[in-house]
Write a protein that holds these residues in place. Sequence first.
Motif, PDB file in Angstrom:
ATOM      1  N   ALA A   1      42.370  39.114  43.856  1.00  0.00           N
ATOM      2  CA  ALA A   1      41.465  38.757  42.762  1.00  0.00           C
ATOM      3  C   ALA A   1      41.807  39.546  41.502  1.00  0.00           C
ATOM      4  O   ALA A   1      41.830  38.993  40.389  1.00  0.00           O
ATOM      5  CB  ALA A   1      40.018  39.026  43.176  1.00  0.00           C
TER       6      ALA A   1
ATOM      7  N   CYS B   1      40.545  37.437  38.514  1.00  0.00           N
ATOM      8  CA  CYS B   1      39.298  36.822  38.990  1.00  0.00           C
ATOM      9  C   CYS B   1      38.245  37.895  39.263  1.00  0.00           C
ATOM     10  O   CYS B   1      38.522  39.088  39.292  1.00  0.00           O
ATOM     11  CB  CYS B   1      39.546  36.028  40.265  1.00  0.00           C
ATOM     12  SG  CYS B   1      40.745  34.698  40.096  1.00  0.00           S
ATOM     13  N   GLU B   2      37.031  37.441  39.511  1.00  0.00           N
ATOM     14  CA  GLU B   2      35.945  38.348  39.875  1.00  0.00           C
ATOM     15  C   GLU B   2      36.229  38.991  41.229  1.00  0.00           C
ATOM     16  O   GLU B   2      36.787  38.348  42.121  1.00  0.00           O
ATOM     17  CB  GLU B   2      34.624  37.591  39.942  1.00  0.00           C
ATOM     18  CG  GLU B   2      34.064  37.174  38.601  1.00  0.00           C
ATOM     19  CD  GLU B   2      33.665  38.380  37.752  1.00  0.00           C
ATOM     20  OE1 GLU B   2      33.019  39.297  38.299  1.00  0.00           O
ATOM     21  OE2 GLU B   2      34.050  38.405  36.567  1.00  0.00           O
TER      22      GLU B   2
ATOM     23  N   VAL C   1      35.436  40.565  45.016  1.00  0.00           N
ATOM     24  CA  VAL C   1      34.644  40.033  46.121  1.00  0.00           C
ATOM     25  C   VAL C   1      33.335  40.809  46.228  1.00  0.00           C
ATOM     26  O   VAL C   1      33.336  42.043  46.260  1.00  0.00           O
ATOM     27  CB  VAL C   1      35.421  40.132  47.448  1.00  0.00           C
ATOM     28  CG1 VAL C   1      34.574  39.620  48.608  1.00  0.00           C
ATOM     29  CG2 VAL C   1      36.724  39.352  47.348  1.00  0.00           C
TER      30      VAL C   1
ATOM     31  N   TYR D   1      28.634  31.955  50.336  1.00  0.00           N
ATOM     32  CA  TYR D   1      29.478  32.724  49.422  1.00  0.00           C
ATOM     33  C   TYR D   1      30.939  32.277  49.513  1.00  0.00           C
ATOM     34  O   TYR D   1      31.592  32.082  48.489  1.00  0.00           O
ATOM     35  CB  TYR D   1      29.380  34.219  49.721  1.00  0.00           C
ATOM     36  CG  TYR D   1      30.257  35.041  48.801  1.00  0.00           C
ATOM     37  CD1 TYR D   1      29.886  35.261  47.485  1.00  0.00           C
ATOM     38  CD2 TYR D   1      31.483  35.547  49.240  1.00  0.00           C
ATOM     39  CE1 TYR D   1      30.706  35.980  46.618  1.00  0.00           C
ATOM     40  CE2 TYR D   1      32.307  36.268  48.381  1.00  0.00           C
ATOM     41  CZ  TYR D   1      31.911  36.484  47.069  1.00  0.00           C
ATOM     42  OH  TYR D   1      32.723  37.175  46.215  1.00  0.00           O
TER      43      TYR D   1
ATOM     44  N   SER E   1      31.603  29.274  47.698  1.00  0.00           N
ATOM     45  CA  SER E   1      31.551  29.411  46.243  1.00  0.00           C
ATOM     46  C   SER E   1      32.810  30.049  45.657  1.00  0.00           C
ATOM     47  O   SER E   1      32.937  30.140  44.433  1.00  0.00           O
ATOM     48  CB  SER E   1      30.334  30.259  45.840  1.00  0.00           C
ATOM     49  OG  SER E   1      30.549  31.642  46.156  1.00  0.00           O
ATOM     50  N   ARG E   2      33.726  30.493  46.532  1.00  0.00           N
ATOM     51  CA  ARG E   2      34.943  31.162  46.059  1.00  0.00           C
ATOM     52  C   ARG E   2      36.208  30.473  46.580  1.00  0.00           C
ATOM     53  O   ARG E   2      37.011  31.058  47.319  1.00  0.00           O
ATOM     54  CB  ARG E   2      34.961  32.631  46.513  1.00  0.00           C
ATOM     55  CG  ARG E   2      33.873  33.526  45.921  1.00  0.00           C
ATOM     56  CD  ARG E   2      34.000  33.677  44.401  1.00  0.00           C
ATOM     57  NE  ARG E   2      35.307  34.160  43.961  1.00  0.00           N
ATOM     58  CZ  ARG E   2      35.578  35.445  43.753  1.00  0.00           C
ATOM     59  NH1 ARG E   2      34.665  36.370  43.978  1.00  0.00           N
ATOM     60  NH2 ARG E   2      36.774  35.806  43.313  1.00  0.00           N
TER      61      ARG E   2
ATOM     62  N   ASP F   1      38.763  30.033  45.036  1.00  0.00           N
ATOM     63  CA  ASP F   1      39.920  30.741  44.484  1.00  0.00           C
ATOM     64  C   ASP F   1      40.509  31.729  45.474  1.00  0.00           C
ATOM     65  O   ASP F   1      41.696  32.029  45.430  1.00  0.00           O
ATOM     66  CB  ASP F   1      39.526  31.470  43.206  1.00  0.00           C
ATOM     67  CG  ASP F   1      38.337  32.413  43.389  1.00  0.00           C
ATOM     68  OD1 ASP F   1      37.425  32.084  44.165  1.00  0.00           O
ATOM     69  OD2 ASP F   1      38.340  33.483  42.738  1.00  0.00           O
ATOM     70  N   LEU F   2      39.673  32.210  46.415  1.00  0.00           N
ATOM     71  CA  LEU F   2      40.144  33.190  47.394  1.00  0.00           C
ATOM     72  C   LEU F   2      40.119  32.684  48.829  1.00  0.00           C
ATOM     73  O   LEU F   2      40.905  33.146  49.650  1.00  0.00           O
ATOM     74  CB  LEU F   2      39.274  34.454  47.301  1.00  0.00           C
ATOM     75  CG  LEU F   2      39.403  35.294  46.030  1.00  0.00           C
ATOM     76  CD1 LEU F   2      38.448  36.460  46.100  1.00  0.00           C
ATOM     77  CD2 LEU F   2      40.833  35.778  45.849  1.00  0.00           C
TER      78      LEU F   2
END
Length: 443
Positions: A361, A366-367, A369, A430, A433-434, A436-437
Motif C-alpha cells: 500500500a 494507497c491508504e 491497512v 473490510y 472494500s479494499r 486494491d489489496l
Amino acid sequence: MGQVVTVVGGGLAGSECALQLARRGLGVRLCEQRPAKASPAHHGALLAELVCSNSLKSTKPDSAAGLLKWELGLMGSELLEVARTCAVPAGGALAVDRDRFSAAVTERVESSPLIEVVREEVTSIPEGPCVIAAGPLCSDALFSAIAERVGGERMSFYDAAAPIVDADSLDRSVVFEQSRYGGEGAGDYLNCPMGREEYDAFMEALLSAERVIARDFEQADLFCACQPVEEVARTGHDSLRFGAMKPVGLVDPRTGRRPWAAVQLRAESASRAAYNLVGFQTNLTWPEQRRVFRMIPGLGEAEFLRYGVMHRNSFVDTPHTLDATFAIPGTRARLAGQITGTEGYVEAIASGLLAALNMAAELAGCEPVRLPATGALGSLVAYATDPQTTGYQPMHVNFGLFPPLENPPRNKAERRAALAERGRADLAAYVGSRPDLFAGAAR
C-alpha cells in the motif's frame, strides 16, 4: 524487476511477507542468516522452521485461534495453505509435519521468479523499503541497531521447547490412543496415565532436577504460554495435574477409570514416527530429561529424537516504538513477527501478511491497512500498537482483546460465537472494500 523490498528473516513472518509481496508484483530480496550463522533454537537451513511445537492451535471456528485462521484464509495467506497440505492428525487443532511444512514453504519461496534468497546475516537496518522479520532470536547486532533507532529499552523473555520421542520406543501396553471425552480426532493423541504415587514421585524428581539455567526465574522473565514444565510445577503440587497433565475426559483402558494424571503425546508427522510431549517445554539438562521423563509410564525406554531447549527471546516495546502499521517512525522499515511481541506461529504468519499489505500500500501510494478491531488479527494489532498499553508482553490472539458486545449473551460459548460472527462479518466487509489489496485473495 522494478521496486525491490528487502525482507530480513526467513521464518514464518518473513516467508509469508516475501510471498505476499511477490504476488503483488514486487521484487523481494529475502535475507536469511542460516546456515552461515546458526541460532540457538533452529536445527536446519530450511525456511519457516517450526522450532517449538508443531501445532498451529485450534481450528474451531468459535475460538480466537480458529477465527484467526479463517481471517488468514480470507486474506489469502500462503503459509496457511501450505500448512493445511502438511497437516497431521491433531483432533480439533491444526498440526503439521514440520519437515514437510518447512520444505514446502522453502520450495514455494525459492521457485518464485520475483524472490531472491540471500544467505547472509544482516547487521543493520537496510536502506530502502524493508520488512524486518528477524524473529525473537534476532542477532545481537541487528537488534542493537533497531533498539538504537527506536530509542526503546531492550526487552526480552525466556522461551522453551518440548522434547520429541521416537514412537517405536514407547511402551504400547501402557500408552493408549484417545482424545479427551472421545471427541473430534479420537486417537490423534497418545496418553501416558499416572497413578497418584507415580505422580508424586515424578513431581519430586522434576522439582529437584538440574537445570541448564540454574536459577529461579522471576515471572516477568517467562512468557506464560511457554513456561518450562518444572517452573509450572513450582507453583503447586497439583499445578500439572490441573494443567498440562490433566486427566479429564480420559479413561485408562487397563483400569476402566480416569487416571490420576496423564501426559499427552502429539504426533510430529503424518507417519506418526515421532511424538511431542505436550506442555513439556523444559530447561532441564539433557541427562536429567532422560532420567525424569523416563519416569512417565510408557516412556521408560523412550529414545529422545530432540531434547527440550530454552533460549532467550527478544522483542521491542511495540506500543511505544512503532506506528500503527508496525513501521519504525522516520524510516522505510517496518517490523513483523515475534520481534514485535505478537506471539505464536499463526500470529507470526498473520503479521508477515499484514506487513506485506502495508508495504504494498505504501509503495502504491494507497491508504494503509486498518483491520477492524473486532476481529482476531485486528484486535491483536490494536493492542500491540496502542500507546496506552502498559507493561507490554508477548500476546497471542484471544477473546480478551476483543471489544465487548453491546448485548453479550450470558453463556460463555454463545458469547464467543457472537464475537467470532461479528469479527467475520466486519473483516469480510473490510476486505471487500479494499480491492486494491485483496482482489482474488481468498484461498
